[in-house]
Design a protein around this motif. Structure first.
Motif, PDB file in Angstrom:
ATOM      1  N   LEU A  47       6.058   1.150 -12.748  1.00 24.53           N
ATOM      2  CA  LEU A  47       5.050   1.063 -11.730  1.00 24.53           C
ATOM      3  C   LEU A  47       4.682  -0.150 -11.232  1.00 24.53           C
ATOM      4  O   LEU A  47       5.357  -1.458 -11.759  1.00 24.53           O
ATOM      5  CB  LEU A  47       3.823   1.365 -12.666  1.00 24.53           C
ATOM      6  N   SER A  48       4.082  -0.238 -10.027  1.00 25.74           N
ATOM      7  CA  SER A  48       3.546  -1.418  -9.538  1.00 25.74           C
ATOM      8  C   SER A  48       1.959  -1.369  -9.448  1.00 25.74           C
ATOM      9  O   SER A  48       1.471  -0.285  -8.858  1.00 25.74           O
ATOM     10  CB  SER A  48       4.002  -1.592  -8.245  1.00 25.74           C
ATOM     11  N   TYR A  49       1.148  -2.282  -9.878  1.00 31.16           N
ATOM     12  CA  TYR A  49      -0.293  -2.339  -9.678  1.00 31.16           C
ATOM     13  C   TYR A  49      -0.603  -2.334  -8.222  1.00 31.16           C
ATOM     14  O   TYR A  49      -1.747  -1.951  -7.845  1.00 31.16           O
ATOM     15  CB  TYR A  49      -0.795  -3.447 -10.277  1.00 31.16           C
ATOM     16  N   THR A  50       0.150  -2.793  -7.156  1.00 23.83           N
ATOM     17  CA  THR A  50      -0.246  -2.830  -5.834  1.00 23.83           C
ATOM     18  C   THR A  50       0.208  -1.375  -5.087  1.00 23.83           C
ATOM     19  O   THR A  50       0.130  -1.456  -3.889  1.00 23.83           O
ATOM     20  CB  THR A  50       0.172  -4.166  -5.209  1.00 23.83           C
ATOM     21  N   CYS A  51       0.618  -0.714  -5.673  1.00 22.52           N
ATOM     22  CA  CYS A  51       1.253   0.447  -5.311  1.00 22.52           C
ATOM     23  C   CYS A  51       0.333   1.496  -5.135  1.00 22.52           C
ATOM     24  O   CYS A  51      -0.318   2.207  -6.189  1.00 22.52           O
ATOM     25  CB  CYS A  51       2.584   1.284  -6.116  1.00 22.52           C
ATOM     26  N   PRO A  52      -0.051   2.012  -4.041  1.00 22.90           N
ATOM     27  CA  PRO A  52      -1.190   3.077  -3.925  1.00 22.90           C
ATOM     28  C   PRO A  52      -0.745   4.374  -4.726  1.00 22.90           C
ATOM     29  O   PRO A  52      -1.534   5.265  -5.156  1.00 22.90           O
ATOM     30  CB  PRO A  52      -1.514   3.452  -2.409  1.00 22.90           C
ATOM     31  N   HIS A  53       0.232   4.726  -4.415  1.00 22.39           N
ATOM     32  CA  HIS A  53       1.002   5.901  -5.119  1.00 22.39           C
ATOM     33  C   HIS A  53       0.624   6.018  -6.732  1.00 22.39           C
ATOM     34  O   HIS A  53       0.677   7.031  -7.225  1.00 22.39           O
ATOM     35  CB  HIS A  53       2.360   6.480  -4.720  1.00 22.39           C
ATOM     36  N   CYS A  54       0.985   4.826  -7.042  1.00 25.07           N
ATOM     37  CA  CYS A  54       0.916   4.736  -8.566  1.00 25.07           C
ATOM     38  C   CYS A  54      -0.675   5.020  -9.093  1.00 25.07           C
ATOM     39  O   CYS A  54      -0.860   5.573 -10.014  1.00 25.07           O
ATOM     40  CB  CYS A  54       1.461   3.258  -8.987  1.00 25.07           C
TER      41      CYS A  54
END
Length: 226
Positions: A47-54
């Motif tokens: 995961l990435s915290y700046t990823c909207p899909h996440c």
């Protein structure tokens, strides 16, 4: 006489099932895992915290994934950081600063307010990039976290300014995150060479790089999530 009357009640009383969503451990690589260590279904999420899909996946999956599958003990979830940018790293440091007991709740809080702090952080970075370029790396990340409002999320989770300062100065843990992220991106790109991104998943050793929650839920149930 009273003992004889109570005996059948005591024998028939079943203990409350254990809530495995309260059990969090940490791997040697630094990743946090929630759930039964002996769960039949082992889910890894990159995961990435700046990823909207996440963020979308977090909102859509929480009620069933953590509220049911993890809680029951059938499934464990390991979160591995796949860092995309400076804001992502700043958010990661704060989430990890809450420790095993607070990490998953902090992650949920990050995603719940992602649209707000992400915009604020990008605007702050655009205006202050020149000035922050003069700072040491940990000070740049802390300034970016402050400007984005990420440190407010940390304070709401019980972190003091002293604790935040210590976590941003913790070079050993930051290096651990960098190593984890490098390994995560290697795994993501191996699973989807042309368009690998976050979130990406592994269920019992098998990669599912493009699954949304609806698709992943079917995979988890087929593997034994209940």
């Amino acid at each position: 006489m009273i003992a004889l009357f109570l005996a059948p009640l005591l024998i028939g009383a079943a203990p409350a099932p254990r809530d495995w969503s309260k059990t969090v451990t940490q791997t040697s690589s630094g990743a946090f895992v929630v759930g039964n260590p002996k769960a039949k279904v082992k889910l890894i999420e990159y995961l990435s915290y700046t990823c909207p899909h996440c963020g979308h996946f977090s909102a859509q999956s929480a009620g069933v994934l953590k509220g049911k599958y993890v809680r029951s003990g059938s499934t464990s979830v390991e979160l591995r950081h796949a860092i995309r940018d400076k804001l992502d790293m700043a958010a990661t440091i704060i989430a990890r600063c809450t420790g095993p007991a607070g990490f998953f709740a902090a992650t949920d809080a990050m995603f719940a307010s992602q649209e707000d702090w992400l915009v604020r952080g990008m605007q702050f970075d655009r205006v202050n990039a020149g000035r922050m370029g003069l700072y040491p790396e940990n000070a740049r990340l802390r300034a970016l976290a402050d400007g984005a409002g990420l440190t407010d999320i940390g304070r709401a989770r019980g972190l003091s300014d002293a604790a935040l300062d210590a976590c941003f100065a913790n070079e050993a843990d930051t290096l651990k995150v960098v190593v984890m992220a490098d390994a995560a991106w290697t795994a993501i790109r191996a699973a989807a060479p042309n368009d690998g991104g976050t979130p990406s998943f592994v269920v019992n050793g098998k990669p599912y790089p493009h699954a949304d929650w609806a698709a992943l839920d079917k995979v988890l149930q087929a593997a034994g999530a209940r």
